[in-house]
Design an enzyme around this catalytic site. Structure first.
Site, PDB file in Angstrom:
ATOM      1  N   ASP A 219     -10.132  48.473  26.020  1.00  0.00           N
ATOM      2  CA  ASP A 219     -10.593  49.813  26.369  1.00  0.00           C
ATOM      3  C   ASP A 219     -10.133  50.802  25.305  1.00  0.00           C
ATOM      4  OD1 ASP A 219      -7.931  50.973  27.170  1.00  0.00           O
ATOM      5  OD2 ASP A 219      -8.024  49.332  28.611  1.00  0.00           O
TER       6      ASP A 219
ATOM      7  N   GLU B 184     -13.018  20.144   5.849  1.00  0.00           N
ATOM      8  CA  GLU B 184     -12.902  21.316   6.727  1.00  0.00           C
ATOM      9  C   GLU B 184     -12.014  22.383   6.085  1.00  0.00           C
ATOM     10  OE1 GLU B 184     -13.559  19.574  11.243  1.00  0.00           O
ATOM     11  OE2 GLU B 184     -11.600  19.278  10.289  1.00  0.00           O
TER      12      GLU B 184
END
Ligand code: GLA
Length: 731
Positions: A536, A616
């Site tokens: 928020d 990777e």
């Protein structure tokens, strides 16, 4: 001046670059809401008010026998109860002899330059030299002697009006406040949709769009945090409003505790929207002379659809909210140890992970939960913020030095608001947590909530946290909060003040954050509450970024980040690449797609690099290189949602465009694939129509106009869950 009062028509006019917000004083002194929408030149909007004799809509006494004046249908700026308006009110209070009516009349106003701080709570601030004015209107009620001050901070250039309300008890007796909304906006009609964001732990901020319907639609939180379940942000929009057309209004509450946003369609097909503290489990006692400050609500209007609205919020939240210098500064690419090791590590294992991370090009290593107290699992240790020597034998100071020697910064996880029953802190202060009288405390993830409505608890946390941050060289802190609050009773408060506990908790938390976070501007603080359970604006005032969700599944993240992007800038969303099958959903998605999704935010890794294959690891290096190349465009650029994961089953796409429109990054992830599929196209946005662009790896140059009108073919060869990033450069 962004604020005007026109005396002849008793009209207040707030003006931003593209919008006007108009209020007028009624013939009896009530403050009426006249208009909020596209900027207009008018100073008299009286003609918009219609007066009818309507059955069962009472008339205030001062209207005499005029049966056409009723607060039951007039649009109001601050609505009250027990005066003939039956819609939900802005305020509910009980004063003196038990009276509950509040009949506020405009008693004065003041216009002041700049944006003022709100007592004890985060709020938007104005940069020096920025065109910002504050209007404060005072409403007085001689009977209840409650005085209301409505504040409007007008950010002219940024198209934002930030509202807040303060209520003062001017009487001689106690006044009990039961509800005080930060913003109320009345619309004359209700042919609108309501958009809000709902979810749960590990699936936050899913978009919902529903027609405004008769009755009250209320979203909110009663969990002591803004919550995974509903975000304190909602949009009212025209039915035909889309990403790039139509009118819409945003309501965002700068508050991290219990809130509500209500949309009420009344009997006359009008709409009222409220945003404020949730009245459930809330009341506040005001002694004579005392005042109550409600949090700030940030309002915005866009006439260019939802993208326009998002751009307004992104900009104001990027530039006028966060206190940390990191709101503008570039932030390091991190690797977090949580999904790599959970609680199962010692210093050797951590240093091994860290050195592999450094080898990949990671810039910041974050040691997550499990490094302190007797924290071998989640049943113990919270509250004991000293290193667990069984696991980290070398101590945090040396660990931090070793990480620095690897060329990385060092970060730590903390969860200051909580305590485990199995902890030294709890054994010393069992009365420091929230519980109901005469009952044992409710547990969540085995833990209890410290009573931050108490000053002594807050002061203890401040000295403990500051002590910790000063001991080791730490550049990043992840501040977590891992359960919902259940109880709302504090051992130190008087019986009649127990309704204040949850709001006082928030004030306590903000006080602690003021004293810890704002005292360490050199540290990047990342917010977290089981992922995005406290995502928020109030948290973004302290922390430039928040861990978006515990769910790192790249496909679920498409929805989570899509929903988050309506109000919150990309620079506020932390997003990481993790391993497959995903620990939460079990889904497998190509490594490159996980990178594409995580680059739609503040990028990092959440995996054990010692277990990656050399290919990777090479991909990680490539991802880091690529992300850095587009970092500024992602962080400060304009964001476009090109294709919604809710409406388009086949692919989700988004676009970052640099402020000067010279650079852009388009990302596409295929979410479904059919045999012998159609060729799909994607229209780009935000480019300069008459400029030409090159797309990295493609032949030819294309005008902004063709890219935005005909679009680009979505590469046919992309299979399910595969994705692509296309870099554009103006030539
Ligand atoms: C929360 C966070 C996770 C991790 C754990 C640690 O769930 O969201 O990222 O930090 O806590 O307990």
């Amino acid at each position: 001046m962004a604020v005007r009062y026109v005396a002849e028509t008793k009209t207040f006019i707030l003006e931003t670059k593209h919008s006007s917000y108009v209020m007028a004083v009624s013939r009896y002194g009530n403050l009426l809401h006249m208009y909020y929408g596209a900027r207009i030149p008018d100073t008299d909007l009286d003609y918009l008010l219609t007066f009818q004799d309507r059955g069962f809509s009472p008339n205030p006494n001062e209207a005499g026998n005029d049966r056409t004046f009723s607060l039951d249908f007039l649009p109001q700026e601050f609505s009250t109860s027990r005066n003939g308006d039956y819609r939900n009110p802005s305020v509910e209070l009980i004063w003196g002899e038990g009276g509950a009516a509040f009949s506020g009349r405009v008693a004065g106003y003041e216009v002041r330059p700049g944006a003022e701080r709100i007592d004890g709570m985060p709020a938007l601030w104005a940069a020096s030299g920025e065109k910002v004015d504050t209007l404060e209107i005072t409403l007085e009620d001689p009977v209840s002697q409650a005085e209301v001050k409505l504040a409007y901070v007008v950010f002219e250039e940024k198209d934002v009006i930030a509202r807040s309300v303060k209520l003062v008890n001017r009487g001689q007796k106690e006044l009990r406040l039961e509800r005080l909304m930060s913003a109320t906006v009345d619309f004359r009609t209700s042919d609108y949709d309501l958009i809000y964001f709902t979810g749960r732990h590990a699936m936050e901020r899913e978009l919902r769009r529903i027609p405004v319907w008769d009755g009250v639609h209320s979203i909110g939180s009663g969990r002591g945090a803004s919550s995974h379940q509903y975000n304190p942000f909602a949009i009212i929009c025209e039915k035909e409003c889309g990403e790039d057309q139509g009118e819409c209004w945003g309501f965002s509450l700068v508050y991290s505790g219990n809130f509500i946003i209500e949309a009420e369609k009344d009997q006359y097909k009008q709409l009222r929207v409220h945003a404020g503290i949730n009245p459930q489990n809330f009341s506040f006692l005001l002694e004579p002379g005392e005042e109550f400050q409600a949090p700030q609500a940030v309002l915005a209007w866009s006439g260019t659809g939802l993208t326009g609205l998002s751009h307004i919020y992104h900009r104001i939240f990027r530039e006028n909210l966060c206190r940390s210098p990191y709101r503008k500064k570039s932030r390091p690419i991190l690797l977090n140890s949580w999904e790599a090791a959970y609680f199962d590590f010692d210093d050797e294992k951590i240093l091994h992970i860290a050195s592999e991370a450094a080898d990949m090009g990671v810039e910041l290593f974050v040691l997550d939960d499990g490094w302190f107290g007797k924290r071998d699992n989640d049943s113990a240790g919270l509250g004991d913020w000293t290193v667990n020597r069984d696991k980290i034998k070398i101590g945090i100071g040396r660990m931090s030095r070793k990480i620095h020697e690897m060329g990385m910064q060092f970060g730590l996880w903390i969860e200051p608001e909580m305590v485990s029953e199995d902890s030294e802190l709890y054994r010393r202060h069992p009365d420091w947590c929230l519980r109901e009288p005469g009952r044992p405390a409710v547990r969540g993830r085995y833990q209890l909530v410290l009573d931050l409505s108490r000053r002594d608890v807050c002061d203890y946390l401040i000295s403990t946290m500051n002590g910790l941050l000063e001991k080791a060289e730490i550049e990043y802190v992840k501040w977590d909060m891992n359960r919902s609050i259940a109880e709302a009773w504090s051992a130190l408060l008087d019986e009649k003040r127990q309704g204040e506990v949850l709001h006082r908790y928030m004030l306590g938390l903000y006080y602690v954050m003021d004293q810890v976070i704002l005292k360490h501007p050199e540290i990047i603080f990342c917010g977290c509450s089981g992922g995005g359970g406290r995502f928020d604006p109030a948290m973004l005032y302290y922390q430039p970024q928040i861990w978006c969700s515990d769910n790192t599944d790249a496909v679920n993240r498409l929805k989570i980040q899509y929903g988050t992007s309506f109000a919150y800038p990309i620079s506020s969303m932390e997003a990481h690449v993790s391993v497959c099958p995903n620990h939460i959903t079990g889904r497998s998605v190509p490594f490159s797609t996980r990178g594409i999704t995580a680059m739609d935010g503040m990028f990092g890794y959440e995996l054990d690099p010692t277990k990656l294959t050399p290919e990777e690891k090479e991909m990680c290096r490539e991802q880091i290189r690529f992300y850095k190349k587009y970092y500024k465009t992602i962080m400060d650029g304009d964001y476009y949602r090109l294709s919604s994961p809710y409406e388009n089953q086949y692919f989700t796409a988004w676009q970052h465009v640099s402020q000067d429109q010279k650079k852009s990054l388009v990302s596409i992830v295929v979410t479904d694939k059919e045999g012998n599929d159609a060729q799909r196209f994607l229209k780009l946005r935000g480019l300069k129509e008459d400029a030409f662009y090159r797309i990295e790896g493609w032949r030819g140059k294309y005008s902004g106009k063709i890219l935005m009108n005909a679009g680009i073919p979505v590469p046919f060869e992309l299979g399910e869950y595969e994705g692509i990033q296309l870099g554009l450069k103006m030539i």
